[in-house]
Design a protein around this motif. Structure first.
Motif, PDB file in Angstrom:
ATOM      1  N   GLU A 155       0.787  -1.293  -0.015  1.00  0.00           N
ATOM      2  CA  GLU A 155      -0.028   0.093   0.147  1.00  0.00           C
ATOM      3  C   GLU A 155       0.780   1.398   0.022  1.00  0.00           C
ATOM      4  O   GLU A 155       1.863   1.273   0.798  1.00  0.00           O
ATOM      5  CB  GLU A 155      -0.979  -0.049   1.261  1.00  0.00           C
ATOM      6  N   LYS A 156       0.636   2.135  -1.080  1.00  0.00           N
ATOM      7  CA  LYS A 156       1.367   3.345  -0.866  1.00  0.00           C
ATOM      8  C   LYS A 156       0.295   4.755  -0.959  1.00  0.00           C
ATOM      9  O   LYS A 156      -0.614   4.800  -1.725  1.00  0.00           O
ATOM     10  CB  LYS A 156       2.164   3.430  -2.214  1.00  0.00           C
ATOM     11  N   SER A 157       0.576   5.420  -0.084  1.00  0.00           N
ATOM     12  CA  SER A 157      -0.609   6.535   0.309  1.00  0.00           C
ATOM     13  C   SER A 157       0.088   7.869   0.185  1.00  0.00           C
ATOM     14  O   SER A 157       1.180   8.166   0.272  1.00  0.00           O
ATOM     15  CB  SER A 157      -1.429   6.233   1.516  1.00  0.00           C
ATOM     16  N   ALA A 158      -0.813   8.956   0.035  1.00  0.00           N
ATOM     17  CA  ALA A 158      -0.161  10.224  -0.278  1.00  0.00           C
ATOM     18  C   ALA A 158      -1.307  11.402   0.328  1.00  0.00           C
ATOM     19  O   ALA A 158      -2.458  10.963   0.395  1.00  0.00           O
ATOM     20  CB  ALA A 158       0.096  10.722  -1.588  1.00  0.00           C
ATOM     21  N   VAL A 159      -1.151  12.591   0.482  1.00  0.00           N
ATOM     22  CA  VAL A 159      -2.157  13.513   0.688  1.00  0.00           C
ATOM     23  C   VAL A 159      -2.224  14.215  -0.555  1.00  0.00           C
ATOM     24  O   VAL A 159      -1.296  14.857  -1.073  1.00  0.00           O
ATOM     25  CB  VAL A 159      -1.794  14.322   1.822  1.00  0.00           C
ATOM     26  N   LEU A 160      -3.491  14.668  -0.849  1.00  0.00           N
ATOM     27  CA  LEU A 160      -3.606  15.557  -2.027  1.00  0.00           C
ATOM     28  C   LEU A 160      -4.366  16.850  -1.459  1.00  0.00           C
ATOM     29  O   LEU A 160      -5.433  16.771  -0.831  1.00  0.00           O
ATOM     30  CB  LEU A 160      -4.781  15.002  -3.101  1.00  0.00           C
ATOM     31  N   ILE A 187       1.171  15.905  -2.051  1.00  0.00           N
ATOM     32  CA  ILE A 187       0.773  16.070  -3.275  1.00  0.00           C
ATOM     33  C   ILE A 187       0.004  17.630  -3.094  1.00  0.00           C
ATOM     34  O   ILE A 187      -1.113  17.479  -2.809  1.00  0.00           O
ATOM     35  CB  ILE A 187       0.049  15.239  -4.187  1.00  0.00           C
ATOM     36  N   LEU A 188       0.693  18.664  -3.110  1.00  0.00           N
ATOM     37  CA  LEU A 188       0.006  19.809  -2.843  1.00  0.00           C
ATOM     38  C   LEU A 188       0.079  20.948  -3.736  1.00  0.00           C
ATOM     39  O   LEU A 188       0.922  21.126  -4.638  1.00  0.00           O
ATOM     40  CB  LEU A 188       0.785  20.512  -1.609  1.00  0.00           C
ATOM     41  N   GLN A 189      -1.069  21.938  -3.767  1.00  0.00           N
ATOM     42  CA  GLN A 189      -1.311  23.007  -4.669  1.00  0.00           C
ATOM     43  C   GLN A 189      -0.175  24.028  -3.917  1.00  0.00           C
ATOM     44  O   GLN A 189       0.257  23.913  -2.696  1.00  0.00           O
ATOM     45  CB  GLN A 189      -2.516  23.620  -4.321  1.00  0.00           C
ATOM     46  N   GLY A 190       0.463  24.775  -4.821  1.00  0.00           N
ATOM     47  CA  GLY A 190       1.830  25.571  -4.646  1.00  0.00           C
ATOM     48  C   GLY A 190       1.662  26.299  -3.313  1.00  0.00           C
ATOM     49  O   GLY A 190       2.568  26.413  -2.468  1.00  0.00           O
ATOM     50  N   GLU A 191       0.341  26.954  -2.934  1.00  0.00           N
ATOM     51  CA  GLU A 191       0.408  27.918  -1.728  1.00  0.00           C
ATOM     52  C   GLU A 191       0.463  26.939  -0.323  1.00  0.00           C
ATOM     53  O   GLU A 191       1.127  27.490   0.657  1.00  0.00           O
ATOM     54  CB  GLU A 191      -0.923  28.516  -1.662  1.00  0.00           C
TER      55      GLU A 191
END
Length: 126
Positions: free
Chosen positions: A4-9, A44-48
């Protein structure tokens, strides 16, 4: 069996001329203090939000987050980077890099309709 591989968007909200903005700072602070285990995940983030995360970790002398991908502009030249495009780019990156779970990070202070829209956009591209 695949691991399992998870991330935050993460979707940002608001911006100030010289800073990521109060809403984004509050969201990053909550991520660290209330969901610390997600701080250790790939982000995984939007620039701000990425800017805010870097400032936050420096300010509090804590471990830097692992920003796996930063979404800073729309892929179409001159187009506004909206929620739909952030979701599309984030999901595209997640699929390409074999993430199996995405946690959606969106400010609770924004209108409920916008929060649902962020989740719907994310599901649309999943």
């Amino acid at each position: 069996m695949k691991k399992e591989k998870s991330a935050v968007l993460g979707f940002s909200f608001g911006y100030r001329k010289d800073a990521p903005g109060i809403s984004n700072d509050a969201l990053i602070s909550a991520l660290y203090w209330k969901s610390h285990w997600l701080w250790q995940a790939d982000l995984i983030l939007q620039g701000e939000l990425a800017d805010s995360a870097r400032i936050f970790s420096s300010l509090y002398h804590i471990s830097s987050p692992h920003i796996a991908y930063e979404i800073t502009h729309h892929e179409k030249e001159g187009a506004y980077l909206d929620t739909d495009e952030v979701a599309r780019q984030g999901i595209e990156f997640a699929v390409k890099n074999n993430y199996t779970t995405l946690f959606v990070l969106v400010a609770p202070t924004i209108p409920l309709a916008h929060r649902f829209f962020a989740v719907i956009c994310t599901r649309k591209y999943a």
